[in-house]
Design a protein around this motif. Structure first.
Motif, mmCIF file in Angstrom:
data_model
loop_
_atom_site.group_PDB
_atom_site.id
_atom_site.type_symbol
_atom_site.label_atom_id
_atom_site.label_comp_id
_atom_site.label_asym_id
_atom_site.label_seq_id
_atom_site.Cartn_x
_atom_site.Cartn_y
_atom_site.Cartn_z
ATOM 1 N N THR A 85 10.240 -54.049 -19.234
ATOM 2 C CA THR A 85 9.620 -54.566 -18.207
ATOM 3 C C THR A 85 8.894 -55.934 -18.440
ATOM 4 O O THR A 85 8.853 -57.005 -17.717
ATOM 5 N N TYR A 86 7.949 -55.632 -19.295
ATOM 6 C CA TYR A 86 6.875 -56.940 -19.923
ATOM 7 C C TYR A 86 7.675 -58.061 -20.466
ATOM 8 O O TYR A 86 7.242 -59.127 -19.932
ATOM 9 N N THR A 138 3.780 -54.503 -13.302
ATOM 10 C CA THR A 138 2.817 -53.557 -12.200
ATOM 11 C C THR A 138 1.709 -52.814 -13.066
ATOM 12 O O THR A 138 2.148 -51.946 -13.892
ATOM 13 N N ILE A 139 0.631 -53.092 -12.991
ATOM 14 C CA ILE A 139 -0.436 -52.386 -13.693
ATOM 15 C C ILE A 139 -1.202 -51.515 -12.435
ATOM 16 O O ILE A 139 -1.555 -52.128 -11.590
ATOM 17 N N HIS A 195 -3.154 -67.515 -15.674
ATOM 18 C CA HIS A 195 -3.288 -67.445 -14.296
ATOM 19 C C HIS A 195 -2.748 -66.315 -13.474
ATOM 20 O O HIS A 195 -3.394 -65.624 -12.506
ATOM 21 N N ILE A 196 -1.775 -65.752 -14.172
ATOM 22 C CA ILE A 196 -1.092 -64.596 -13.698
ATOM 23 C C ILE A 196 -1.148 -63.437 -14.350
ATOM 24 O O ILE A 196 -0.327 -62.292 -14.555
ATOM 25 N N LEU A 197 -2.404 -63.179 -15.144
ATOM 26 C CA LEU A 197 -2.609 -62.087 -16.330
ATOM 27 C C LEU A 197 -2.366 -60.981 -15.763
ATOM 28 O O LEU A 197 -1.849 -59.981 -16.483
ATOM 29 N N LEU A 220 -3.781 -51.190 -25.607
ATOM 30 C CA LEU A 220 -2.357 -51.975 -25.847
ATOM 31 C C LEU A 220 -2.946 -53.549 -26.107
ATOM 32 O O LEU A 220 -3.551 -54.070 -25.391
ATOM 33 N N GLN A 221 -2.198 -54.137 -27.126
ATOM 34 C CA GLN A 221 -2.323 -55.628 -27.448
ATOM 35 C C GLN A 221 -0.937 -56.099 -27.304
ATOM 36 O O GLN A 221 0.001 -55.894 -27.809
ATOM 37 N N GLN A 222 -0.928 -57.061 -26.101
ATOM 38 C CA GLN A 222 0.433 -57.438 -25.644
ATOM 39 C C GLN A 222 0.529 -59.262 -25.909
ATOM 40 O O GLN A 222 -0.489 -59.850 -25.683
ATOM 41 N N GLY A 223 1.453 -59.437 -26.924
ATOM 42 C CA GLY A 223 1.743 -60.889 -27.071
ATOM 43 C C GLY A 223 3.100 -61.329 -26.538
ATOM 44 O O GLY A 223 3.625 -60.464 -25.463
ATOM 45 N N ILE A 224 3.380 -62.330 -26.966
ATOM 46 C CA ILE A 224 4.867 -62.800 -26.456
ATOM 47 C C ILE A 224 5.936 -62.294 -27.235
ATOM 48 O O ILE A 224 7.317 -62.596 -26.989
#
Length: 208
Positions: free
Chosen positions: A70-71, A144-145, A137-139, A45-49
């Motif tokens: 959730t993301y 929840t991973i 910082h919170i990558l 998965l590639q997650q952006g904003i």
């Protein structure tokens, strides 16, 4: 008078930073998730904003538009969306203000306008670095991973850092022109005056 080096530097760095920040804003690769459950090992998965894409290491392209409420409900995503768009707008505003001040069709720059444009460009760089640094910082804590997931930094983070630093440096250097120091050397005036003096002396010697 030639355009001073500090203004040339700023006017080159700002558009370069803007392009990098634009790519970082719209591309869906702020982080990648590998080793996902119930998904083939070659897919990630590639997650952006703004979007999430399911890509593969063995096939080109990917399937975007993946849903993850959730993301996207995380505070950092909302903040990053707002600050990255604000940064792009402030950079354009800064360039619009700086260009009439830098101008090449007049003898001397308008240092007030050029410096104000540089200040706006500097602020736009800061607006980019804040969400990029926060996200990094919170990558692994954004959602929840599972401990089995492999979380990696996406290329957008790298582009965002580089773009933000380009704008911070370019804007800061342009702001140096606000004050005249070192005999005007920071504005490129010392060299210009010395050249005029040499030309004047040469003309006087020729006339004699």
């Amino acid at each position: 008078m030639r355009t001073p080096g500090i203004l040339i530097f700023g006017m080159v760095m700002a558009p370069c930073g803007w392009i990098l920040n634009l790519t970082a804003t719209v591309a869906p690769s702020w982080r990648t998730l590998n080793s996902l459950p119930n998904i083939p090992i070659d897919q990630f998965l590639q997650q952006g904003i703004w979007d999430i894409c399911l890509a593969s290491t063995i096939k080109p392209g990917g399937t975007c538009g993946q849903s993850d409420t959730t993301y996207f409900n995380n505070q950092i995503i909302k903040v990053a969306q707002g600050l990255m768009v604000a940064s792009l707008c402030v950079t354009i505003l800064g360039l619009c203000v700086a260009i009439p001040g830098v101008r090449c069709w007049k003898r001397t720059p308008n240092w007030t306008l050029a410096g104000l444009g540089g200040l706006l460009i500097f602020i736009s760089g800061v607006l980019t670095i804040i969400p990029i640094a926060w996200y990094t910082h919170i990558l692994s804590a954004i959602t929840t991973i599972s401990s089995r997931n492999d979380v990696r930094v996406g290329y957008c983070i790298v582009l965002g850092y580089i773009g933000g630093i380009c704008e911070v440096l370019g804007g800061f250097v342009m702001c140096i022109g606000f004050c005249r120091c070192c005999g005007g050397r920071n504005r490129g005036e010392r060299r210009e005056k010395s050249c005029e003096l040499e030309v004047g002396c040469l003309m006087n010697s020729v006339c004699k």
